[in-house]
Design an enzyme around this catalytic site. Structure first.
Site, PDB file in Angstrom:
ATOM      1  N   SER A   1       1.984  -5.433  -8.468  1.00  0.00           N
ATOM      2  CA  SER A   1       1.320  -4.852  -7.313  1.00  0.00           C
ATOM      3  C   SER A   1       0.685  -5.935  -6.459  1.00  0.00           C
ATOM      4  O   SER A   1       0.059  -6.864  -6.981  1.00  0.00           O
ATOM      5  CB  SER A   1       0.249  -3.858  -7.765  1.00  0.00           C
ATOM      6  OG  SER A   1      -0.551  -3.442  -6.667  1.00  0.00           O
TER       7      SER A   1
ATOM      8  N   TYR B   1       2.506  -3.712   0.376  1.00  0.00           N
ATOM      9  CA  TYR B   1       2.143  -2.806   1.467  1.00  0.00           C
ATOM     10  C   TYR B   1       2.161  -3.619   2.754  1.00  0.00           C
ATOM     11  O   TYR B   1       1.638  -4.738   2.787  1.00  0.00           O
ATOM     12  CB  TYR B   1       0.739  -2.221   1.281  1.00  0.00           C
ATOM     13  CG  TYR B   1       0.588  -1.243   0.153  1.00  0.00           C
ATOM     14  CD1 TYR B   1       0.964   0.091   0.311  1.00  0.00           C
ATOM     15  CD2 TYR B   1       0.037  -1.642  -1.056  1.00  0.00           C
ATOM     16  CE1 TYR B   1       0.805   1.000  -0.727  1.00  0.00           C
ATOM     17  CE2 TYR B   1      -0.115  -0.742  -2.097  1.00  0.00           C
ATOM     18  CZ  TYR B   1       0.266   0.574  -1.930  1.00  0.00           C
ATOM     19  OH  TYR B   1       0.107   1.467  -2.961  1.00  0.00           O
TER      20      TYR B   1
ATOM     21  N   HIS C   1       4.708   8.311  -5.984  1.00  0.00           N
ATOM     22  CA  HIS C   1       3.477   7.565  -6.232  1.00  0.00           C
ATOM     23  C   HIS C   1       2.756   8.082  -7.471  1.00  0.00           C
ATOM     24  O   HIS C   1       1.529   8.070  -7.556  1.00  0.00           O
ATOM     25  CB  HIS C   1       2.544   7.647  -5.009  1.00  0.00           C
ATOM     26  CG  HIS C   1       1.872   6.349  -4.666  1.00  0.00           C
ATOM     27  ND1 HIS C   1       2.345   5.509  -3.699  1.00  0.00           N
ATOM     28  CD2 HIS C   1       0.759   5.746  -5.155  1.00  0.00           C
ATOM     29  CE1 HIS C   1       1.549   4.447  -3.593  1.00  0.00           C
ATOM     30  NE2 HIS C   1       0.577   4.573  -4.484  1.00  0.00           N
TER      31      HIS C   1
END
Length: 378
Positions: free
Chosen positions: A119, A147, A271
């Site tokens: 992540s 992201y 998610h």
């Protein structure tokens, strides 16, 4: 919220023989707020529960007396031959669960020949994770989940760091332009303790809350001005030679559009039920995505994967590989890196058993014909 420390002599607790056995032990060990963060979902958590129920709804119809000697779990993915189709899903702030954190998870994955998707909100620098596992000759893929940042310059900075550190693909999360309504976290008073944060994003300003104008919306008039679009996907793909996968695709039309842009793969994901509650389960969406894009585009799937039979069903429904999430973070909380390695070994063993008992010597033999839906109560 307190931060758990590593036990002096980590070990597998007695009686832990299945990936799911770690969950209750993790709940005992974790701070209630950390437990809410890692295990909770959005709103009423319907999608969280449906993810699991959807895998259970499929029954296996085995074949017998097949030739099984010499079988294996190897699979081709993005130009690499993997020992098995298991990767660790991106989960943020893993040092909340255990002092070993993301480095412990990555080393466990490398020891078990599994891939890891780190992540971008990891509590450990991406470079440190990469250095810890790159010397392992038999390790699986090392990918970075990303992201898009409000400023493209910051996105490029993260991308260049990933390239320099040796990451082999970028996994762009596209299903979270805003956080879900995570009621369980709010009830538990979740917040990050001192010393834990998204260290890879340090110094990068995030979208600020904007007071709504009369009749307006703080969300639509503020945060969502930075929400990514298909144009951003095309731009990101043009900025790197690394394979780009999109994570969070549930609709066949979105899958087709992604394929038209030339992405390297898709992760069928909701998610983990943490964004849009009542979204469709990934087991339901997966075969529809496969039908939409055909066999050329590799699909991965996450959400509710708990046993080796789930992995087998995912392959039968069109996935090339699966991302394992909560089971490994529960194991990390209980036994650190050793626990993560144990969960991966258990899942691989269970997958091999399921293949043998359904008459499949290789994953290429795992087809939709293995799956049936029985009548309720049958």
């Amino acid at each position: 919220m307190s931060r758990p420390s590593a036990p002096a002599n980590p070990r597998i607790p007695p009686g832990v023989v299945a990936p799911t056995d770690y969950e209750a032990l993790a709940r005992e060990r974790l701070d209630p707020a950390a437990w809410a963060y890692f295990s909770g979902g959005a709103a009423d958590e319907l999608t969280l529960r449906r993810n699991r129920a959807a895998w259970e709804a499929w029954s296996l119809q085995p074949r017998v007396l097949r030739q099984l000697a010499g079988g294996h779990t190897r699979v081709e993915l993005l130009g690499r031959t993997l020992a098995h189709p298991l990767l660790l899903a991106p989960i943020a702030y893993q040092r909340l669960a255990h002092a070993d954190g993301e480095i412990g998870s990555a080393c466990a994955a490398a020891a078990q020949e599994a891939g890891i998707v780190l992540s971008v909100q990891a509590s450990t620098r991406m470079e440190d994770v990469a250095r810890a596992v790159q010397p392992e000759a038999g390790r699986g893929p090392l990918w970075l989940q990303l992201y898009l940042q409000p400023d493209r310059g910051h996105t490029l900075e993260l991308l260049r760091r990933a390239e320099a550190a040796g990451y082999e693909a970028i996994v762009l999360t596209v299903d979270a332009p805003t956080s879900g309504a995570r009621d369980r976290e709010r009830r538990a008073g979740y917040r990050l303790p001192p010393g834990i944060g998204a260290v890879n994003l340090a110094g990068m300003p995030q979208p600020a809350a904007v007071a709504s104008v009369p009749g307006g919306s703080a969300l639509f008039d503020g945060l969502l001005h930075a929400a990514p679009t298909w144009d951003d996907v095309a731009w990101l793909r043009s900025q790197t030679a690394l394979p780009l996968l999109l994570k969070g695709v549930l609709h066949p039309d979105d899958a087709r559009q992604a394929a038209a842009l030339g992405v390297a793969g898709l992760v069928v994901s909701n998610h983990g039920g943490r964004t849009l509650d009542t979204a469709v389960s990934t087991a339901w969406a997966l075969p529809r995505i496969r039908e939409a894009v055909g066999d050329a585009l590799p699909l991965l799937v996450d959400g509710g994967i708990r046993r080796g039979t789930d992995v087998l069903k995912a392959i039968a429904l069109g996935a090339r590989a699966v991302l394992v999430g909560r089971p490994y973070i529960h194991a990390l909380a209980v036994a650190g890196a050793l626990g993560v390695a144990h969960v991966l070994r258990l899942l691989r063993d269970e997958l091999e058993i399921a293949m043998a008992l359904t008459g499949c010597a290789t994953l290429a033999e795992v087809t939709p014909e293995l799956l049936v839906r029985e009548m309720p109560g049958a």
